[in-house]
Design a protein around this motif. Structure first.
Motif, mmCIF file in Angstrom:
data_model
loop_
_atom_site.group_PDB
_atom_site.id
_atom_site.type_symbol
_atom_site.label_atom_id
_atom_site.label_comp_id
_atom_site.label_asym_id
_atom_site.label_seq_id
_atom_site.Cartn_x
_atom_site.Cartn_y
_atom_site.Cartn_z
ATOM 1 N N TYR A 1 39.651 32.423 35.395
ATOM 2 C CA TYR A 1 40.799 33.203 34.946
ATOM 3 C C TYR A 1 41.455 32.555 33.732
ATOM 4 O O TYR A 1 41.701 33.203 32.710
ATOM 5 C CB TYR A 1 41.824 33.329 36.073
ATOM 6 C CG TYR A 1 43.108 33.980 35.624
ATOM 7 C CD1 TYR A 1 43.193 35.358 35.510
ATOM 8 C CD2 TYR A 1 44.218 33.209 35.282
ATOM 9 C CE1 TYR A 1 44.361 35.966 35.067
ATOM 10 C CE2 TYR A 1 45.381 33.799 34.836
ATOM 11 C CZ TYR A 1 45.450 35.179 34.741
ATOM 12 O OH TYR A 1 46.603 35.766 34.293
ATOM 13 N N GLU B 1 38.774 40.348 31.502
ATOM 14 C CA GLU B 1 38.025 39.402 32.327
ATOM 15 C C GLU B 1 38.973 38.551 33.162
ATOM 16 O O GLU B 1 38.659 38.201 34.312
ATOM 17 C CB GLU B 1 37.169 38.494 31.433
ATOM 18 C CG GLU B 1 36.012 39.215 30.754
ATOM 19 C CD GLU B 1 35.149 38.263 29.936
ATOM 20 O OE1 GLU B 1 35.259 37.035 30.167
ATOM 21 O OE2 GLU B 1 34.380 38.732 29.080
ATOM 22 N N THR C 1 39.991 40.511 36.202
ATOM 23 C CA THR C 1 38.870 40.569 37.145
ATOM 24 C C THR C 1 38.733 39.254 37.904
ATOM 25 O O THR C 1 38.526 39.244 39.127
ATOM 26 C CB THR C 1 37.563 40.874 36.398
ATOM 27 O OG1 THR C 1 37.683 42.132 35.723
ATOM 28 C CG2 THR C 1 36.384 40.939 37.369
ATOM 29 N N SER D 1 39.292 38.257 42.181
ATOM 30 C CA SER D 1 38.334 37.624 43.095
ATOM 31 C C SER D 1 38.962 36.484 43.885
ATOM 32 O O SER D 1 38.313 35.913 44.760
ATOM 33 C CB SER D 1 37.134 37.083 42.304
ATOM 34 O OG SER D 1 37.524 36.009 41.461
#
Length: 317
Positions: free
Chosen positions: A249, A260, A263, A267
């Protein structure tokens, strides 16, 4: 200009009224009416012109008064708007300063290590994908120990096997002994329970690199029981995953790859998401121009965050 006849005054009065000069037109009518020897038949037309001029003058004065009132009202509104804009500018300055602290926290998580390399072991990775056959160095820098270096390396390269972690730690320890390097005193091995307590405290503070290093030390600490080893295996794997996600991250954020970054944050299990990470996710949405998603992220965060208790001004509450 003084005129000679009442008819001249009448003509000038009519012209003045047409030009919107109502007070001048009415005044000429009065001058004509007050002239001695005025023809009685001229009075009615003059009175009509004067009445019309006075009526229109009254409307003009009323309109001007209304416009003046509206101008005053708009001036007050403009002053209020300017005052509000000034206040918002001050708020935005404070807001940007607060976000700057959040941004710097993310960047700090991917800051390059600058300490001197005191030991390094060359390895060739094996596995699936692009990493298979990749030559890499496992490095220990000044101010670190074998346990912290092992954790960060294994987390970065998706090495989760406990045997591999222990083997790599032993290899680095041996290399450090060759270099006659002493790790900082606070990194020396204690009891398993001490390292586990330290690791849990680091987890609560969302410092997963420090937590992982303590779990690796717990594996090496004397007196480790089978039950503790089983618990540590689960905890270490979990923290490695959290550290890897946070690292991904932060790396995406620093590279300006905000999609990104979002995303990668998705997670990360909820228990590993710090207050600051929640805020930076909102910031990542904002930097993509996704204002709705940014507000939604902050709203969800504020809904679930602790609203009672004590905290310092620097904490993002």
């Amino acid at each position: 200009l003084k005129l000679r006849t009442g008819g001249a005054y009448r003509k000038r009065a009519e012209a003045s009224v047409k030009e919107g000069k109502y007070s001048e037109g009415a005044a000429d009518c009065v001058r004509a009416l007050l002239r001695p020897g005025l023809d009685p038949t001229a009075q009615d037309p003059l009175l009509k012109i004067m009445t019309d001029a006075m009526l229109k003058l009254g409307r003009q004065r009323a309109r001007e008064a209304k416009e003046a009132q509206e101008d005053e009202k708009y001036a007050e509104q403009k002053a209020e708007a300017q005052q509000l804009a000034k206040a918002w500018k001050e708020v935005l300055v404070v807001d940007e300063a607060a976000w700057a602290a959040i941004d710097s926290w993310v960047i700090a998580n991917v800051s390059n290590k600058t300490g001197e390399v005191v030991a390094a072991i060359p390895l060739t990775l094996s596995g699936k994908g692009e990493a298979d056959g990749l030559s890499v160095n496992v490095e220990v820098r000044s101010g670190e120990d074998a346990h912290g270096a092992t954790f960060e390396f294994c987390a970065a390269h998706n090495i989760r096997g406990l045997d591999q972690v222990e083997q790599l730690t032993q290899m680095l320890d041996a290399k450090l002994d060759e270099k006659d390097y002493d790790a900082p005193a606070h990194m020396q091995l204690k009891t398993p329970n001490e390292h586990i307590k330290r690791a849990q405290a680091h987890e609560e503070a969302h410092d997963y690199a420090a937590a992982g290093a303590e779990y690796v030390r717990a594996f090496k600490a004397p007196g480790l029981t089978p039950a503790q080893k089983q618990e540590l295996t689960q905890r270490l794997s979990s923290v490695m995953g959290a550290y890897s996600s946070v690292k991904s991250y932060a790396t995406a954020w620093q590279g300006g790859k905000f999609a990104e970054a979002v995303t990668a944050a998705g997670s990360l299990p909820a228990q590993f998401r710090s207050d600051r990470l929640h805020l930076t996710v909102a910031r990542a949405h904002f930097n993509q121009g996704k204002i709705k998603e940014s507000l939604s992220s902050i709203t969800n965060y504020l809904t679930n965050v602790d609203k009672l208790g004590d905290w310092s001004d620097e904490e993002p509450r």
